[in-house]
Design a protein around this motif. Structure first.
Motif, short mmCIF file in Angstrom:
data_model
loop_
_atom_site.label_atom_id
_atom_site.label_comp_id
_atom_site.label_asym_id
_atom_site.label_seq_id
_atom_site.Cartn_x
_atom_site.Cartn_y
_atom_site.Cartn_z
N UNK B 183 0.78 -1.23 0.00
CA UNK B 183 0.00 0.00 0.00
C UNK B 183 0.81 1.28 0.00
N UNK B 184 2.10 1.18 -0.28
CA UNK B 184 2.89 2.39 -0.33
C UNK B 184 4.09 2.16 -1.24
N UNK B 409 1.70 -0.94 4.87
CA UNK B 409 1.90 0.50 4.99
C UNK B 409 0.60 1.26 5.10
N UNK B 410 -0.37 0.87 4.30
CA UNK B 410 -1.70 1.44 4.49
C UNK B 410 -2.72 0.39 4.10
N UNK B 411 -3.86 0.37 4.80
CA UNK B 411 -4.85 -0.67 4.53
C UNK B 411 -5.39 -0.53 3.12
N UNK B 412 -5.96 -1.63 2.61
CA UNK B 412 -6.38 -1.62 1.21
C UNK B 412 -7.69 -0.87 0.99
N UNK B 413 -8.47 -0.70 2.04
CA UNK B 413 -9.75 0.00 1.87
C UNK B 413 -10.16 0.66 3.15
#
Lengths: 413, 413
Positions: B183-184, B409-413
């Motif tokens: 996610x990043x 790194x960041x959630x998908x949704x």
């Protein structure tokens, strides 16, 4: 049953909320994509009309100061809260304060069309992106969005505007993910951004509005020589990008410091630009400059074209006329690439195409979006040359760039 | 002269250290690219040789348990510190402890070739990436690198291995930037990664080692129907990716829990795989499966091919055989796409190509690299379909994926 396995079973249920997430953003993407894509279509048709009118009635350029006054007055009295344009979208993303006023869309549309009608030198991505962003953010009034959703909304507005105005959906989608932070791409909005870009681009085509076709007929196999030449070209494109960013910032601050009353700035700017056009006797450095961009792929052009376009555009935008920076950056890159063909032994069309996207990559700090754009416009064959040029230009363009409100996420080297 | 202007003048001097940075990484990229590219070339030639040998002498599959024993013993007694493979590269990147031992390269090379010779079902990207990473990290012994440079070194090793083994430099370069964190994407290493990918791919070609050509002859214009079908296909590809990841993790933990002595695991696994091949009377589910992948673009295949390949590969890798996951994921995606052509009204070659990259995008969490890969392999025309499939598959594959050591790194949704 071990706990990891159980955790995985639980994770499987992730797909249910994801389906809702997909349907929600598909719905919002359709609204934003159709509206922003239609706005881009209308904008592109208007641009073509005013450009043709201006080229057939060059006397109108004498009225550029008047056109400037109209834009200046309009923004001063009705648009002071939307005057920061693209940077405003970026700032609202980074520290949300209030919904982007809808009037940003009609104001920038009118300002840009007037700029082009009377012969300023400017682009169109700023306009499309601001229309997209302003349209998208209105949904915040309709639905009760949390901060995170609003950020995604702004991003899909950018994505929609960019994708539809250039006919490059993949570049538009990645541009929106890439432009907000220098040196980092976040995937929070990757699905909404791609969905909206595709819908917006489709919508613009559905209105029967097409885009200029550029072509790189011959791409050599990559070789150690060609590779090193591509790196050198990338360095030069990066420096040209920095020159453009600095010139724009420079003229903006000069106009601000010298002329206190904002509506007067485009008037004075218009006098200089109209005078310069009259003096040099050509309109090739004003407007979008698409015919020059096209000819940079095949004909021999004066080496100073890129410099003249840099000056004209930085001056136009610094004075407060409206439009984007990107088509002028295409122009600067393509003509600079054309000039480099004099001593870099790569095909002129390839160098023009590399410059087209690489100067823009350097100025906007979006190397992956620009690589995708190069591939979408010129085909996959030139992909490696395009990518090298974009990445090296990104490195050598410095940390400022055309969007002052970009946040630096990680240093370039 | 205002301070902003002065700051900008200072910033201009950025270009001097950047030039050193460029030259330094061009030098290192050349070393890593040439070495890793040559290793990939040798590996690809060896793979072809053992695959041909196996297909002409299928009796050798009976010796798969013995081959497994050899790999198991080798890794248990000489390779316990490199047995984590790709995950080890990711972990070393996230929390550096010690230089990747060089023996990772020859061990994984031997292990993979043995796996393919005796008929395991596995891929090749793991091998190429591990060879690239191990080769690159040896430079840490030669030069005195700080932690940040060492991270870049590991990334360019990954980039070089991936780019050269698949002949897709842009995908390789972006894969290395994308795979480490879900996610990043960070751009610290963007220049070194692109330089190394291009050099490694060039080197592999310079050894006259080519890659399979896949083609999608007809790509329809995007339409609302086609768009929605592509989203549905993406969901199914994402679920297939999750199934593969979970199956691999599942068999790995079953083998670990049931058989305490590691060298015995591939022996037992080999017995089952060889038995299954004998039972079903076909070798189409073992090895790389390139001929099946190619035929998925044009012929009608049994709908269960993707399931059989998932089982065979998860079982092979879970048992401790060596190789990558990616070519099997291509196989799974292409055959699943082929099966979907039964009810999704898109051309079979397009669906096969979408699945080819999208299942991999979902399993490895690298949607942009996979989109670029699709464009490099199949051409820019299918770009929008490919991108939609990759991004949707990325969303629907869950947060686990095939690389357990990826950081979210960041959630998908």
């Amino acid at each position: 049953m071990n706990p990891t396995f159980f955790k995985r079973r639980l994770a499987a249920i992730e797909q249910i909320p994801q389906l809702f997430y997909l349907l929600k953003w598909l719905f919002l993407a359709a609204i934003v994509g159709i509206m922003a894509g239609s706005a881009s279509a209308f904008f592109l048709v208007s641009l073509e009309w005013v450009t043709n009118f201006r080229e057939n009635n060059t006397w109108i350029i004498a009225f550029l100061p008047l056109g400037g006054l109209a834009i200046g007055l309009l923004y001063h009295y009705f648009g002071s809260d939307v005057v920061k344009g693209n940077n405003q979208l970026l700032e609202e993303f980074h520290s949300p304060k209030k919904v982007i006023p809808f009037k940003m869309a009609p104001l920038v549309l009118f300002g840009t069309i007037a700029t082009h009608l009377f012969g300023g030198s400017a682009g169109r991505e700023g306009t499309a992106v601001q229309m997209g962003g302003a349209i998208a953010d209105q949904l915040t009034h309709v639905f009760k969005f949390k901060a995170r959703d609003r950020k995604i909304l702004i991003m899909i507005g950018i994505s929609a505007g960019f994708a539809s105005v250039f006919g490059t959906p993949l570049a538009g989608a990645v541009f929106a993910l890439e432009v907000l932070i220098v040196g980092r791409m976040r995937y929070d909005a990757i699905l909404p951004s791609f969905l909206t870009a595709v819908i917006a681009d489709y919508t613009c085509h559905a209105w029967n509005v097409g885009h200029t076709v550029y072509s790189i007929p011959v791409v050599p196999e990559i070789s150690p020589d060609g590779f090193l030449w591509a790196i050198l070209a990338g360095i030069i494109f990066g420096l040209a990008a920095m020159l453009f960013s600095n010139a724009t910032h420079y003229f903006t601050s000069v106009f601000k410091n010298v002329i206190a009353y904002p509506p007067l700035r485009p008037v004075v700017g218009g006098v200089f630009i109209a005078g310069a056009v009259w003096l040099i006797g050509t309109t090739k450095y004003i407007g979008l400059g698409v015919p020059v961009i096209v000819s940079a792929f095949s004909q021999d052009l004066p080496f100073y074209d890129f410099l003249a376009k840099t000056l004209f555009t930085a001056f136009t935008l610094g004075a407060g006329f409206k439009g984007g920076e990107v088509t002028p950056l295409f122009y600067i890159g393509a003509t600079l690439g054309n000039a480099l063909a004099g001593f870099i032994p790569l095909p002129v069309a390839l160098l023009a195409g590399m410059g087209f996207v690489a100067v823009f990559a350097g100025a906007s700090n979006t190397p992956i979006a620009c690589t995708l754009m190069g591939i979408e416009l010129f085909g996959a064959e030139s992909g490696v040359f395009i990518a090298i040029a974009c990445v090296v230009a990104y490195l050598f363009s410095g940390h400022s760039g055309i969007y002052g409100s970009q946040v630096i996420g990680s240093p370039k080297h």
